[in-house]
Design a protein around this motif. Structure first.
Motif, short mmCIF file in Angstrom:
data_model
loop_
_atom_site.label_atom_id
_atom_site.label_comp_id
_atom_site.label_asym_id
_atom_site.label_seq_id
_atom_site.Cartn_x
_atom_site.Cartn_y
_atom_site.Cartn_z
N UNK A 22 0.81 -1.22 0.00
CA UNK A 22 0.00 0.00 0.00
C UNK A 22 0.84 1.27 0.00
N UNK A 23 2.15 1.13 0.14
CA UNK A 23 3.01 2.30 0.01
C UNK A 23 3.01 2.82 -1.43
N UNK A 24 2.58 1.98 -2.37
CA UNK A 24 2.47 2.42 -3.77
C UNK A 24 1.40 3.50 -3.92
N UNK A 25 0.48 3.54 -2.98
CA UNK A 25 -0.70 4.39 -3.11
C UNK A 25 -0.48 5.81 -2.58
N UNK A 26 0.65 6.05 -1.91
CA UNK A 26 0.85 7.35 -1.27
C UNK A 26 2.19 7.95 -1.67
N UNK A 27 2.31 9.25 -1.42
CA UNK A 27 3.52 9.98 -1.81
C UNK A 27 4.70 9.62 -0.91
N UNK A 28 5.88 9.95 -1.39
CA UNK A 28 7.08 9.68 -0.61
C UNK A 28 7.07 10.43 0.72
N UNK A 29 6.61 11.67 0.73
CA UNK A 29 6.58 12.45 1.97
C UNK A 29 5.66 11.80 3.00
N UNK A 30 4.54 11.25 2.55
CA UNK A 30 3.65 10.56 3.49
C UNK A 30 4.30 9.29 4.02
N UNK A 31 5.04 8.61 3.15
CA UNK A 31 5.75 7.41 3.59
C UNK A 31 6.78 7.76 4.65
N UNK A 32 7.49 8.86 4.44
CA UNK A 32 8.49 9.28 5.42
C UNK A 32 7.86 9.46 6.81
N UNK A 33 6.72 10.15 6.87
CA UNK A 33 6.04 10.35 8.14
C UNK A 33 5.51 9.06 8.73
N UNK A 34 5.00 8.19 7.85
CA UNK A 34 4.46 6.91 8.29
C UNK A 34 5.56 6.06 8.92
N UNK A 35 6.69 5.95 8.25
CA UNK A 35 7.79 5.12 8.74
C UNK A 35 8.35 5.69 10.04
N UNK A 36 8.49 7.01 10.12
CA UNK A 36 9.01 7.62 11.35
C UNK A 36 8.10 7.32 12.53
N UNK A 37 6.79 7.46 12.33
CA UNK A 37 5.84 7.19 13.41
C UNK A 37 5.89 5.73 13.81
N UNK A 38 6.00 4.86 12.85
CA UNK A 38 6.07 3.41 13.11
C UNK A 38 7.33 3.07 13.91
N UNK A 39 8.46 3.64 13.50
CA UNK A 39 9.71 3.40 14.22
C UNK A 39 9.65 3.97 15.63
N UNK A 40 9.10 5.17 15.77
CA UNK A 40 8.99 5.79 17.10
C UNK A 40 8.12 4.97 18.04
N UNK A 41 7.15 4.25 17.45
CA UNK A 41 6.26 3.41 18.26
C UNK A 41 6.89 2.07 18.61
N UNK A 42 8.07 1.81 18.06
CA UNK A 42 8.77 0.56 18.36
C UNK A 42 8.69 -0.48 17.27
N UNK A 43 8.09 -0.15 16.14
CA UNK A 43 8.00 -1.10 15.04
C UNK A 43 9.35 -1.37 14.41
N UNK A 44 9.59 -2.62 14.00
CA UNK A 44 10.89 -2.92 13.40
C UNK A 44 10.82 -3.90 12.23
N UNK A 45 9.60 -4.28 11.81
CA UNK A 45 9.49 -5.27 10.73
C UNK A 45 8.88 -4.63 9.48
N UNK A 46 9.68 -4.60 8.41
CA UNK A 46 9.24 -4.02 7.14
C UNK A 46 9.22 -5.10 6.06
N UNK A 47 8.14 -5.10 5.32
CA UNK A 47 8.00 -6.14 4.31
C UNK A 47 7.60 -5.53 2.96
N UNK A 48 8.23 -5.99 1.91
CA UNK A 48 7.95 -5.48 0.59
C UNK A 48 8.15 -6.61 -0.42
N UNK A 49 8.16 -6.27 -1.70
CA UNK A 49 8.39 -7.26 -2.76
C UNK A 49 8.71 -6.53 -4.05
N UNK A 50 9.51 -7.16 -4.89
CA UNK A 50 9.81 -6.56 -6.19
C UNK A 50 8.54 -6.40 -7.02
N UNK A 51 7.60 -7.32 -6.82
CA UNK A 51 6.36 -7.28 -7.59
C UNK A 51 5.50 -6.07 -7.25
#
Length: 367
Positions: A22-51
């Motif tokens: 679903x990161x395909x659906x949003x802008x890079x700036x929104x992704x930056x904020x999303x990832x920062x908030x996730x990391x600040x909350x203690x998240x550490x697992x990121x999953x993606x795919x070439x497809x």
């Protein structure tokens, strides 16, 4: 953020995982904020795919992920060794990494698919090559829908982990995931990643119930597709709730609005049928066919559109037909005596539902 051990890998990963599609659906700036908030909350697992966008999800993540302290997984959907190797190298370039923690074989859904993977020159050779070369630390497999092939795969190859759907709706369409695959994985210390906690969005009205249900299961991580800060904050909040106890699980099974008085809970209370019909098995075949979503009654246009879109999401129709064809006596033997409906603790109109099942499997039948 709660952390759980990922099976034999020894990795400690956050209960909430951030999915990359679903990161395909949003802008890079929104992704930056999303990832920062996730990391600040203690998240550490990121999953993606070439497809995911021909590497676009990987490239976006590469610009915002820290250099250490996170667990990164990607996937390959290729079935030959050479193709899988090339795709992995592309993923590493997209992610700007020398290695990833986890490489999944993506969407292995039937036995023929698995046979291709383990044949000479098959993709399993790419996974073994990648481990030897230090390009990946651990290898896994993802599967969707019917769990028979997944169970076979885990028995035949020593994968470190797997990922498949876990939610209280599909629990009754693909019950072998919880009754067979899950116990086997636990007994063999195989890591378990849950995806689709909201059943591809079908449970969007029941986020709290949905996440609490999956949290209650012995899974290591729940991967959620998130494309807004509001969604992320909501997921973090609901995962802070306690797990269900047995009485609460029974209550959920009884009262969940998405199950209602149509989805069969496979409790077997309707048996024995006077005509010898295996009613739950027929409804299980229907679950494989269209997830018991197309019931002829819809709340509104939105409900119909969602059900129509998701009914065949897992493409398990072939398995459904195999199961339906083996059942005898069949639906045609039903006399509509109504005994089964009187026994059903979920108030399902079983004769009506049997007609619907027949209409789905036998072209031209009108219920």
């Amino acid at each position: 953020m709660e952390y759980r051990k990922l099976g034999k890998t020894g990795l400690e990963i956050s209960l909430l995982g951030l999915g990359g599609f679903h990161l395909l659906e949003i802008s890079f700036e929104k992704i930056r904020g999303l990832v920062k908030t996730y990391l600040d909350a203690g998240g550490n697992y990121f999953e993606t795919a070439h497809a995911y966008g021909n590497g676009e999800s990987e490239r976006k993540l590469s610009k915002v992920l820290p250099s250490s302290g996170v667990v990164i997984a990607t996937k390959t959907g290729k079935r030959t060794a050479e193709e899988a190797k090339r795709e992995l190298l592309k993923s590493l370039k997209n992610l700007n990494r020398k290695h990833v923690d986890i490489l999944f074989l993506h969407a292995v859904t039937d036995d023929k698919d698995w046979d291709r993977i383990i044949s000479s020159g098959g993709a399993i050779e790419a996974l073994e090559w990648a481990k030897v070369e230090g390009l990946v630390r651990f290898v896994g497999i993802t599967s969707h829908g019917y769990g028979g092939t997944l169970l076979r795969v885990l028995k035949e190859y020593p994968f470190d982990l797997f990922m498949t759907q876990f939610n209280y709706y599909d629990r009754f369409n693909f019950p072998e995931i919880e009754t067979k695959v899950l116990p086997f994985a636990l007994s063999n210390n195989i890591g378990i990643i849950a995806m689709k906690p909201l059943a591809d969005g079908f449970l969007f009205r029941s986020v709290e119930r949905a996440f609490r249900y999956v949290k209650t299961l012995p899974v290591s991580c729940i991967v959620s597709g998130i494309n807004s800060l509001d969604q992320l904050k909501r997921d973090i909040e609901v995962l802070d709730l306690p797990v269900y106890d047995e009485l609460e699980l029974a209550e959920l099974q009884r009262l969940a609005p998405e199950l209602g008085n149509y989805v069969c809970r496979l409790c077997l209370e309707c048996l024995p049928c006077p005509e010898g019909i295996n009613i739950p098995a027929l409804f299980l075949a229907e679950g494989r066919f269209d997830r018991q979503m197309l019931n002829g009654e819809y709340e509104d246009v939105q409900d119909y559109a969602l059900r129509d879109r998701l009914a065949h999401w897992f493409q398990s129709e072939k398995q459904a037909r195999l199961e339906y064809q083996t059942l005898s006596p069949g639906v045609s033997e039903c006399t509509e005596c109504g005994v089964c409906s009187q026994r059903c603790p979920y108030n399902i109109d079983i004769p009506r539902k049997l007609k619907i099942v027949k209409s789905k499997f036998e072209k031209g039948y009108i219920w």
